[in-house]
Design a protein around this motif. Structure first.
Motif, PDB file in Angstrom:
ATOM      1  N   MET A   1     -64.295   4.413 -11.797  1.00  0.00           N
ATOM      2  CA  MET A   1     -64.425   3.481 -12.890  1.00  0.00           C
ATOM      3  C   MET A   1     -65.751   2.725 -12.804  1.00  0.00           C
ATOM      4  N   LEU A   2     -66.128   2.278 -11.623  1.00  0.00           N
ATOM      5  CA  LEU A   2     -67.389   1.556 -11.463  1.00  0.00           C
ATOM      6  C   LEU A   2     -68.580   2.434 -11.834  1.00  0.00           C
ATOM      7  N   ARG A   3     -68.515   3.696 -11.448  1.00  0.00           N
ATOM      8  CA  ARG A   3     -69.615   4.608 -11.771  1.00  0.00           C
ATOM      9  C   ARG A   3     -69.794   4.736 -13.280  1.00  0.00           C
ATOM     10  N   ASN A   4     -68.690   4.900 -14.011  1.00  0.00           N
ATOM     11  CA  ASN A   4     -68.769   4.988 -15.468  1.00  0.00           C
ATOM     12  C   ASN A   4     -69.372   3.727 -16.073  1.00  0.00           C
ATOM     13  N   LYS A   5     -68.961   2.582 -15.561  1.00  0.00           N
ATOM     14  CA  LYS A   5     -69.462   1.310 -16.084  1.00  0.00           C
ATOM     15  C   LYS A   5     -70.960   1.164 -15.826  1.00  0.00           C
ATOM     16  N   LEU A   6     -71.408   1.537 -14.636  1.00  0.00           N
ATOM     17  CA  LEU A   6     -72.830   1.437 -14.318  1.00  0.00           C
ATOM     18  C   LEU A   6     -73.663   2.415 -15.158  1.00  0.00           C
ATOM     19  N   ILE A   7     -73.141   3.616 -15.366  1.00  0.00           N
ATOM     20  CA  ILE A   7     -73.838   4.583 -16.232  1.00  0.00           C
ATOM     21  C   ILE A   7     -73.881   4.056 -17.663  1.00  0.00           C
ATOM     22  N   ALA A   8     -72.755   3.530 -18.140  1.00  0.00           N
ATOM     23  CA  ALA A   8     -72.713   2.963 -19.495  1.00  0.00           C
ATOM     24  C   ALA A   8     -73.689   1.800 -19.632  1.00  0.00           C
ATOM     25  N   SER A  51     -66.002  -6.228 -17.551  1.00  0.00           N
ATOM     26  CA  SER A  51     -65.355  -5.053 -18.133  1.00  0.00           C
ATOM     27  C   SER A  51     -64.305  -4.466 -17.194  1.00  0.00           C
ATOM     28  N   ILE A  52     -64.623  -4.418 -15.919  1.00  0.00           N
ATOM     29  CA  ILE A  52     -63.648  -3.925 -14.937  1.00  0.00           C
ATOM     30  C   ILE A  52     -62.419  -4.833 -14.922  1.00  0.00           C
ATOM     31  N   LEU A  53     -62.636  -6.138 -14.950  1.00  0.00           N
ATOM     32  CA  LEU A  53     -61.517  -7.076 -14.969  1.00  0.00           C
ATOM     33  C   LEU A  53     -60.692  -6.954 -16.248  1.00  0.00           C
ATOM     34  N   ILE A  54     -61.363  -6.818 -17.378  1.00  0.00           N
ATOM     35  CA  ILE A  54     -60.655  -6.674 -18.652  1.00  0.00           C
ATOM     36  C   ILE A  54     -59.767  -5.435 -18.617  1.00  0.00           C
ATOM     37  N   GLU A  55     -60.321  -4.322 -18.195  1.00  0.00           N
ATOM     38  CA  GLU A  55     -59.542  -3.085 -18.185  1.00  0.00           C
ATOM     39  C   GLU A  55     -58.422  -3.113 -17.150  1.00  0.00           C
ATOM     40  N   HIS A  56     -58.665  -3.783 -16.039  1.00  0.00           N
ATOM     41  CA  HIS A  56     -57.647  -3.829 -14.996  1.00  0.00           C
ATOM     42  C   HIS A  56     -56.442  -4.683 -15.412  1.00  0.00           C
ATOM     43  N   TYR A  57     -56.705  -5.815 -16.060  1.00  0.00           N
ATOM     44  CA  TYR A  57     -55.639  -6.750 -16.387  1.00  0.00           C
ATOM     45  C   TYR A  57     -55.096  -6.622 -17.810  1.00  0.00           C
ATOM     46  N   SER A  58     -55.648  -5.742 -18.626  1.00  0.00           N
ATOM     47  CA  SER A  58     -55.165  -5.598 -20.003  1.00  0.00           C
ATOM     48  C   SER A  58     -53.877  -4.801 -20.042  1.00  0.00           C
ATOM     49  N   LYS A  59     -52.918  -5.341 -20.768  1.00  0.00           N
ATOM     50  CA  LYS A  59     -51.655  -4.625 -20.953  1.00  0.00           C
ATOM     51  C   LYS A  59     -51.778  -3.614 -22.091  1.00  0.00           C
ATOM     52  N   ILE A  60     -52.618  -3.933 -23.062  1.00  0.00           N
ATOM     53  CA  ILE A  60     -52.847  -3.041 -24.198  1.00  0.00           C
ATOM     54  C   ILE A  60     -54.159  -2.307 -23.955  1.00  0.00           C
ATOM     55  N   LYS A  61     -54.110  -0.994 -23.868  1.00  0.00           N
ATOM     56  CA  LYS A  61     -55.297  -0.207 -23.529  1.00  0.00           C
ATOM     57  C   LYS A  61     -55.955   0.431 -24.763  1.00  0.00           C
ATOM     58  N   ASN A  62     -55.604  -0.038 -25.948  1.00  0.00           N
ATOM     59  CA  ASN A  62     -56.190   0.462 -27.186  1.00  0.00           C
ATOM     60  C   ASN A  62     -57.680   0.132 -27.212  1.00  0.00           C
ATOM     61  N   ILE A  63     -58.503   1.080 -27.630  1.00  0.00           N
ATOM     62  CA  ILE A  63     -59.962   0.920 -27.607  1.00  0.00           C
ATOM     63  C   ILE A  63     -60.415  -0.238 -28.498  1.00  0.00           C
ATOM     64  N   ILE A  64     -59.759  -0.453 -29.618  1.00  0.00           N
ATOM     65  CA  ILE A  64     -60.147  -1.546 -30.524  1.00  0.00           C
ATOM     66  C   ILE A  64     -59.846  -2.900 -29.870  1.00  0.00           C
ATOM     67  N   VAL A  65     -58.682  -3.020 -29.254  1.00  0.00           N
ATOM     68  CA  VAL A  65     -58.316  -4.261 -28.569  1.00  0.00           C
ATOM     69  C   VAL A  65     -59.274  -4.508 -27.404  1.00  0.00           C
ATOM     70  N   MET A  66     -59.592  -3.459 -26.665  1.00  0.00           N
ATOM     71  CA  MET A  66     -60.518  -3.590 -25.541  1.00  0.00           C
ATOM     72  C   MET A  66     -61.904  -4.021 -26.043  1.00  0.00           C
ATOM     73  N   TYR A 115     -66.525   4.382 -23.280  1.00  0.00           N
ATOM     74  CA  TYR A 115     -65.426   5.170 -23.840  1.00  0.00           C
ATOM     75  C   TYR A 115     -65.778   6.663 -23.882  1.00  0.00           C
ATOM     76  N   LEU A 116     -66.990   6.974 -24.329  1.00  0.00           N
ATOM     77  CA  LEU A 116     -67.404   8.380 -24.385  1.00  0.00           C
ATOM     78  C   LEU A 116     -67.475   9.002 -22.987  1.00  0.00           C
ATOM     79  N   LEU A 117     -67.910   8.240 -22.000  1.00  0.00           N
ATOM     80  CA  LEU A 117     -67.924   8.740 -20.626  1.00  0.00           C
ATOM     81  C   LEU A 117     -66.509   9.018 -20.128  1.00  0.00           C
ATOM     82  N   LYS A 118     -65.568   8.145 -20.441  1.00  0.00           N
ATOM     83  CA  LYS A 118     -64.173   8.371 -20.052  1.00  0.00           C
ATOM     84  C   LYS A 118     -63.631   9.637 -20.684  1.00  0.00           C
ATOM     85  N   VAL A 119     -63.882   9.799 -21.971  1.00  0.00           N
ATOM     86  CA  VAL A 119     -63.417  10.999 -22.680  1.00  0.00           C
ATOM     87  C   VAL A 119     -64.061  12.239 -22.092  1.00  0.00           C
TER      88      VAL A 119
END
Length: 129
Positions: A1-8, A51-66, A115-119
């Protein structure tokens, strides 16, 4: 996850060099984009951590909400930055407009890149297994 964030974050900074000058000044100058990195580079490190904190603690993982959560954090950060950096009311009005605009652009590019990196990595993992 950290690698994706740093690349993004790196992709965001590179793309931002070319997009940010569209919103600054009356004529396009790549120097505005390069100059912008001096402020946004350190801010992107904060964005990666948030971003790491948001994704870790979010209950809703919808891209729009994120995206909305990321955008609210970016706008809060830019407001604080504007308050700290300005020394007069006139300068505050100019700096708030500029920082809010630029932070909105950067966080949008960051979330899309992430998001594109995750996909991409998920697709690559599924096709090579």
């Amino acid at each position: 996850m950290l690698r994706n964030k740093l690349i993004a974050a790196a992709v965001t900074l590179v793309i931002g060099i070319f997009i940010v000058p569209l919103f600054i000044g009356s004529s396009y100058s790549i120097s505005y984009g390069i100059y912008g990195i001096t402020f946004t580079g350190p801010a992107m490190l904060v964005a990666v951590l948030i971003s790491i904190l948001i994704e870790h603690y979010s209950k809703i993982k919808n891209i729009i909400v994120m995206y909305i959560k990321h955008l609210l954090c970016a706008l809060t950060y830019s407001l604080i930055f504007s308050l700290v950096m300005s020394n007069s009311k006139a300068m505050f009005n100019d700096s708030i407009y500029l920082t809010v605009s630029i932070s909105s652009i950067y966080i949008t590019i960051f979330v899309i890149s992430d998001y594109l990196l995750k996909v991409f990595y998920k697709w690559r993992l599924n096709n090579h297994s």
